[in-house]
Design a protein around this motif. Structure first.
Motif, short mmCIF file in Angstrom:
data_model
loop_
_atom_site.label_atom_id
_atom_site.label_comp_id
_atom_site.label_asym_id
_atom_site.label_seq_id
_atom_site.Cartn_x
_atom_site.Cartn_y
_atom_site.Cartn_z
N ARG A 157 41.67 43.49 81.35
CA ARG A 157 43.06 43.37 80.90
C ARG A 157 43.30 42.01 80.24
O ARG A 157 44.01 41.91 79.24
N CYS A 158 42.71 40.98 80.80
CA CYS A 158 42.87 39.63 80.24
C CYS A 158 42.34 39.58 78.81
O CYS A 158 42.98 39.02 77.91
N VAL A 159 41.19 40.19 78.59
CA VAL A 159 40.58 40.19 77.26
C VAL A 159 41.44 40.99 76.28
O VAL A 159 41.70 40.56 75.15
N LYS A 160 41.91 42.15 76.72
CA LYS A 160 42.68 43.01 75.82
C LYS A 160 44.04 42.42 75.47
O LYS A 160 44.49 42.52 74.32
N LEU A 161 44.70 41.79 76.43
CA LEU A 161 46.05 41.29 76.20
C LEU A 161 46.08 39.89 75.60
O LEU A 161 46.95 39.58 74.79
N THR A 162 45.13 39.05 75.98
CA THR A 162 45.19 37.64 75.55
C THR A 162 43.99 37.20 74.72
O THR A 162 43.93 36.05 74.30
N ASP A 163 43.03 38.09 74.51
CA ASP A 163 41.81 37.75 73.76
C ASP A 163 41.09 36.57 74.41
O ASP A 163 40.48 35.74 73.72
N GLY A 164 41.18 36.48 75.72
CA GLY A 164 40.48 35.43 76.46
C GLY A 164 41.29 34.16 76.65
O GLY A 164 40.90 33.28 77.43
N LEU A 165 42.43 34.03 75.98
CA LEU A 165 43.24 32.80 76.10
C LEU A 165 43.95 32.71 77.45
O LEU A 165 44.40 31.64 77.84
N GLY A 166 44.06 33.83 78.16
CA GLY A 166 44.76 33.83 79.45
C GLY A 166 43.84 33.62 80.63
O GLY A 166 44.20 33.97 81.77
N VAL A 167 42.66 33.05 80.41
CA VAL A 167 41.67 32.89 81.48
C VAL A 167 42.20 32.04 82.63
O VAL A 167 41.95 32.35 83.81
N CYS A 168 42.93 30.99 82.33
CA CYS A 168 43.46 30.13 83.40
C CYS A 168 44.38 30.92 84.32
O CYS A 168 44.32 30.81 85.55
N GLY A 169 45.24 31.75 83.73
CA GLY A 169 46.10 32.61 84.54
C GLY A 169 45.31 33.65 85.30
O GLY A 169 45.64 33.99 86.44
N LEU A 170 44.24 34.16 84.68
CA LEU A 170 43.38 35.14 85.35
C LEU A 170 42.75 34.55 86.61
O LEU A 170 42.72 35.20 87.66
#
Length: 620
Positions: A364-377
């Motif tokens: 989901r992180c990859v699909k929604l944020t293209d990897g930019l949401g890793v810190c939140g993940l």
């Protein structure tokens, strides 16, 4: 002697000749001096003549320049008079020209007036003439307005070309494009409003609207290529204006959809909507990318921003959304059951469920944020493991109570039962599987993060101040050959601090290698503590049997200890289990002879040795 006489004769003869020639040489020298003096005087005269000639020439040139300047001014004055006369003539004729309603002729007249006006910049009434000309252009535009709308509505190529020519001549091309945008924008926005009033789901409405936009892109591009010089830019701006004019707007629609969605479904709903938009974006990218050189990169970037920016607030909140989603899902995984064996089975089954949830979170992180949401993940994963470990620990405490490991032994009611120990060993196996899968998952997570978000890390990056990071990112974007879809980065401007943390994380992963990452340090430590609790449970279940034996035998003799140790080993073999290190130490201490006990215990756990010694009534 004769030779000497001859030499003297020759010398005397030569001397006489030299003396005779001397006056003539002196005369020649004097003559040369006179000629040199005369030549010098002549050169002075020539120099003066040249100087006088140059002065006369300069004066003549100045006169010629002044004459030329006068001539130029006279020519300009004549041209100005001609243009003024031409302006007057055109101004007088323009009313009759407007009556013809021939746009090409009117445009030609206005163009001529505009050329004349350019020559009248220094005239006193220049400003008034400018105002008058603009009024005439406005009049032409108003006169042509109905036909312009009809032309763009009917997609008449020839008529559109005429208006492009006319409006180009009078410097009103932006106004003509405004008519074009308004005409088609009204149609597209109307289609969106019709969809919003339908019974379709919001995701379906969005999908059909994007299909309409994509169809409009291709059809309008084909038509615009026959009319405008820059068709790709024109159609790009049309989509930008359409996305900005949607009523209700995308942010409003997204907010409404999220508010109506139950908490447990919010993230999935958002992901579905985003994927619909992303699919449309990929279709546009495929259409634009081959012709990126013919497009305006700034306008394409503006289109990408207009398309994806409505999701930006939710992408920035991804960590909170993911955490809430994971906690809801892990709460639905049962660990506590009525019977101990059922609890043990649920604990075993929960391992794959736990890491299944963690893996889908990465997707989901990859699909929604293209990897930019890793810190939140990572924050969401930490919350997931914390919740799971807490529930697991509570279940272990429940099992202890059900197995009565805390109860005092009773000699009268003892019945040998190794079920608690067997279940404890199974729980230890489950904890081992948790640790194994945690290590494998951390490796996969590191690889996934670096493969997905690694493209945002510049080769020249090094940890430094936030301002320097932003400057480097800006430089990378300028030097980048990526298309605008790849350059879109909601996090850089939306949350610079989190972006800096992400870059540092990626840098460390790249430098240290994904095999040495510390992304899940805290969850791994929590699982290790959980494993220790499981081992303690097994330890206590074994000693439960020993306590009962002590109550029955009033103490643990060496022979009884050896028998009990052998019995314990046989139980382990019967269960098909390998004894843990702690159990091996227990067996060793139970079998040790009293006189050798102290020496045997030196290499083992002091706490364990003291406990066994007390049971065997040995001094230690």
């Amino acid at each position: 002697l004769e030779l000497q006489i001859h030499l003297k004769h020759v010398a005397w003869t030569s001397s006489n000749q030299a003396l005779q020639n001397m006056p003539r040489v002196l005369r020649d020298v004097e003559a040369l001096k006179q000629e040199a003096s005369f030549l010098k005087e002549q050169m002075i005269l020539v120099k003066e003549d040249i100087k006088k000639f140059e002065q006369d020439t300069v004066q003549s040139m100045q006169v010629l320049v002044e004459i030329d300047q006068v001539k130029s001014r006279m020519q300009l004055a004549a041209e100005a008079l001609q243009e003024a006369d031409k302006w007057s003539t055109l101004s007088a004729d323009i009313e009759e020209t407007f009556k013809t309603q021939d746009f090409a002729v009117i445009s030609s007249k206005l163009t001529s007036m505009q050329s004349s006006l350019a020559m009248l910049v220094d005239t006193p009434d220049y400003s008034e003439k400018c105002v008058h000309l603009e009024a005439l252009k406005n009049r032409l535009e108003a006169l042509a307005s109905p036909q312009i709308v009809a032309t763009f509505s009917s997609q008449s190529v020839e008529q559109a070309k005429l208006f492009v020519k006319v409006f180009t001549e009078i410097d009103r091309m932006p106004q003509l494009l405004a008519y074009y945008y308004k005409c088609h924008k009204v149609h597209l926005v109307g289609a969106w409003q019709d969809l919003c009033q339908s019974e379709l789901s919001f995701n379906k409405q969005l999908s059909e609207f994007y299909d309409t936009l994509l169809s409009a892109w291709h059809s309008q591009l084909q038509w615009s290529s026959q009319v405008f010089k820059n068709p790709y830019e024109v159609v790009t701006v049309l989509l930008i204006q359409t996305l900005g004019a949607m009523v209700p707007s995308m942010p409003v629609c997204l907010s409404t959809a999220m508010d109506r969605t139950p908490q447990e479904d919010k993230l999935e709903t958002l992901l579905e909507l985003y994927q619909t938009t992303a699919n449309f974006g990929r279709s546009l990218e495929a259409a634009v990318l081959p012709h990126l050189g013919e497009s305006n990169p700034l306008k394409v970037s503006e289109l990408v921003t207009a398309l994806f920016d409505p999701y930006k607030p939710y992408q920035l909140q991804y960590g909170h959304l993911e955490e809430s989603n994971l906690l809801i899902q892990i709460s639905a995984v049962p660990l506590e059951r009525g019977e101990v064996i059922d609890c043990v089975q649920e604990l075993s089954h929960s391992v794959n469920k736990l890491f299944g949830l963690a893996s889908t979170a990465v997707d989901r992180c990859v699909k929604l944020t293209d990897g930019l949401g890793v810190c939140g993940l990572l924050k969401a994963l930490k919350a997931l493991f914390t919740k799971y470990v807490s529930d697991f620990s509570v279940t272990l405490q429940s099992i202890r109570k059900k197995c009565k490991l805390e109860d005092a032994p009773s000699a009268g009611m003892f019945q040998e039962d190794w079920t608690a120990f067997q279940n404890s060993v199974r729980i230890i196996t489950t904890c081992g599987e948790l640790l194994r899968q945690c290590g494998a998952y951390e490796q996969q997570l590191s690889n996934k993060i670096l493969a997905t978000a690694g493209k945002y890390l510049s080769d020249s990056y090094s940890p430094r101040s936030l301002a320097a990071i932003q400057e480097a990112s800006s430089t990378d974007r300028k030097a980048s050959t990526k298309n605008p879809w790849q350059e879109y980065n909601y996090l850089l401007k939306g949350n610079p601090a989190e972006y800096a943390s992400l870059m540092e994380m990626l840098y460390n992963l790249k430098e240290k290698g994904t095999g040495n990452s510390s992304l899940l340090t805290e969850p791994r430590a929590a699982l290790t503590r959980l494993n220790q609790q499981a081992n303690q449970l097994a330890f206590d279940s074994v000693f439960l049997q020993i306590k009962h034996q002590l109550c029955l035998n009033k103490g643990l003799t060496a022979d009884t200890g050896c028998c009990f140790a052998d019995y314990l080993s046989n139980v382990m073999d019967a269960l098909g289990l390998q004894p843990s290190r702690t159990l091996q130490q227990i067996v060793t201490l139970l079998k040790a002879k009293p006189e050798e006990y102290r020496q045997t215990a030196k290499a083992l756990s002091r706490r364990l040795a003291s406990t066994i010694a007390a049971m065997r009534n040995l001094e230690y």
